[in-house]
Design an enzyme around this catalytic site. Structure first.
Site, PDB file in Angstrom:
ATOM      1  N   HIS A  90      -1.544   7.140   7.771  1.00 48.20           N
ATOM      2  CA  HIS A  90      -0.630   8.080   7.095  1.00 48.20           C
ATOM      3  C   HIS A  90      -1.315   9.420   6.820  1.00 48.20           C
ATOM      4  CE1 HIS A  90       3.049   5.835   6.322  1.00 48.20           C
ATOM      5  NE2 HIS A  90       2.370   4.792   5.883  1.00 48.20           N
ATOM      6  N   HIS A  94      -3.425   0.958   8.427  1.00 46.89           N
ATOM      7  CA  HIS A  94      -2.051   1.457   8.290  1.00 46.89           C
ATOM      8  C   HIS A  94      -2.004   2.632   7.310  1.00 46.89           C
ATOM      9  CE1 HIS A  94       2.456   0.822   7.865  1.00 46.89           C
ATOM     10  NE2 HIS A  94       2.180   1.592   6.823  1.00 46.89           N
ATOM     11  N   GLU A  95      -2.651   2.449   6.142  1.00 47.98           N
ATOM     12  CA  GLU A  95      -2.593   3.499   5.109  1.00 47.98           C
ATOM     13  C   GLU A  95      -3.350   4.746   5.555  1.00 47.98           C
ATOM     14  OE1 GLU A  95      -0.422   3.280   2.919  1.00 47.98           O
ATOM     15  OE2 GLU A  95      -0.049   1.148   3.221  1.00 47.98           O
ATOM     16  N   GLY A 102       0.842  -1.199   0.000  1.00 50.55           N
ATOM     17  CA  GLY A 102       0.000   0.000   0.000  1.00 50.55           C
ATOM     18  C   GLY A 102       0.867   1.234   0.000  1.00 50.55           C
ATOM     19  N   GLN A 145       3.160   9.923   1.521  1.00 48.54           N
ATOM     20  CA  GLN A 145       4.473   9.269   1.454  1.00 48.54           C
ATOM     21  C   GLN A 145       5.291   9.715   0.251  1.00 48.54           C
ATOM     22  OE1 GLN A 145       2.723   5.128   2.222  1.00 48.54           O
ATOM     23  NE2 GLN A 145       4.758   4.950   3.116  1.00 48.54           N
ATOM     24  N   CYS A 150       6.787  -0.652   6.644  1.00 53.14           N
ATOM     25  CA  CYS A 150       6.327   0.552   5.954  1.00 53.14           C
ATOM     26  C   CYS A 150       7.426   1.018   5.011  1.00 53.14           C
ATOM     27  CB  CYS A 150       6.018   1.635   6.988  1.00 53.14           C
ATOM     28  SG  CYS A 150       5.457   3.183   6.249  1.00 53.14           S
ATOM     29  N   LEU A 151       7.026   1.418   3.808  1.00 49.36           N
ATOM     30  CA  LEU A 151       8.028   1.882   2.841  1.00 49.36           C
ATOM     31  C   LEU A 151       8.718   3.152   3.319  1.00 49.36           C
ATOM     32  CD1 LEU A 151       6.017   1.242  -0.460  1.00 49.36           C
ATOM     33  CD2 LEU A 151       7.820  -0.187   0.541  1.00 49.36           C
TER      34      LEU A 151
HETATM   35 ZN    ZN Z   1       3.300   2.959   5.676  1.00 49.09          ZN
END
Ligand code: ZN
Length: 177
Positions: A145, A141-142, A46, A51, A99-100
């Protein structure tokens, strides 16, 4: 176009994002295309617009099979704009997350096991789904953000937070971390 992914410590990841007000524009479709390209290139499950430095309430997620989470059931590719999460009961479930924006690390986070989410797709058509398990985890999670929350802020037990290469040596060498 693949965008650089902001890393934890960047103040842009801590902002509360703004709602999308106009749908189905070339700019919005281009942004979403770029986000999928960026997410796939990074091997993620995701990605949220903040991000890549875009302060909008827009997330994408979904995969058939993702190297980062070999045991996760597939989640349909989804564009979710201006999401609203409704919790259906109090049951929480622990699970590993990465997480990226926090490359190389994993931690156990408690999430709501089941929820309903609503929002809009790129054309402004409504989305309304009730989901559970990993799908529910990815959405939480997304959407975090969009409120400036990164998963390490939700880690309670730091004995289950660390480097992927140490915790999960079998996953080491994946392009994502
Ligand atoms: Zn993340």
């Amino acid at each position: 176009m693949i965008h650089p992914i902001l890393k934890m410590g960047d103040a842009r990841l801590l902002r509360v994002a703004e709602p999308v007000s106009v749908f189905d524009t070339p700019e919005l479709h281009r942004l979403i295309g770029d986000m999928f390209e960026t997410m796939h290139a990074a091997g993620g499950a995701g990605l949220a617009a903040p991000q890549i430095g875009v302060n909008l309430r827009l997330v994408i997620f979904g995969f058939e099979k993702v190297a980062r989470y070999p045991d996760a059931p597939p989640v349909p590719p989804t564009v979710l704009i201006n999401p609203v999460i409704t919790l259906l009961n109090g049951a929480m479930e622990e699970g590993w997350e990465g997480c990226l924006s926090v490359p190389g690390l994993r931690g156990v986070v408690a999430r709501h096991a089941r929820l309903r989410y609503t929002g809009f797709d790129a054309k402004g058509a409504p989305i309304d789904r009730t989901v559970e398990g990993f799908h529910a985890r990815v959405v939480q999670h997304e959407c975090d953000h969009l409120d400036g929350i990164l998963y390490p802020m939700r880690v309670r037990d730091f004995t289950r937070f660390g480097f992927t290469e140490v915790l999960f040596p079998e996953l080491t060498g994946q392009p994502d971390d």
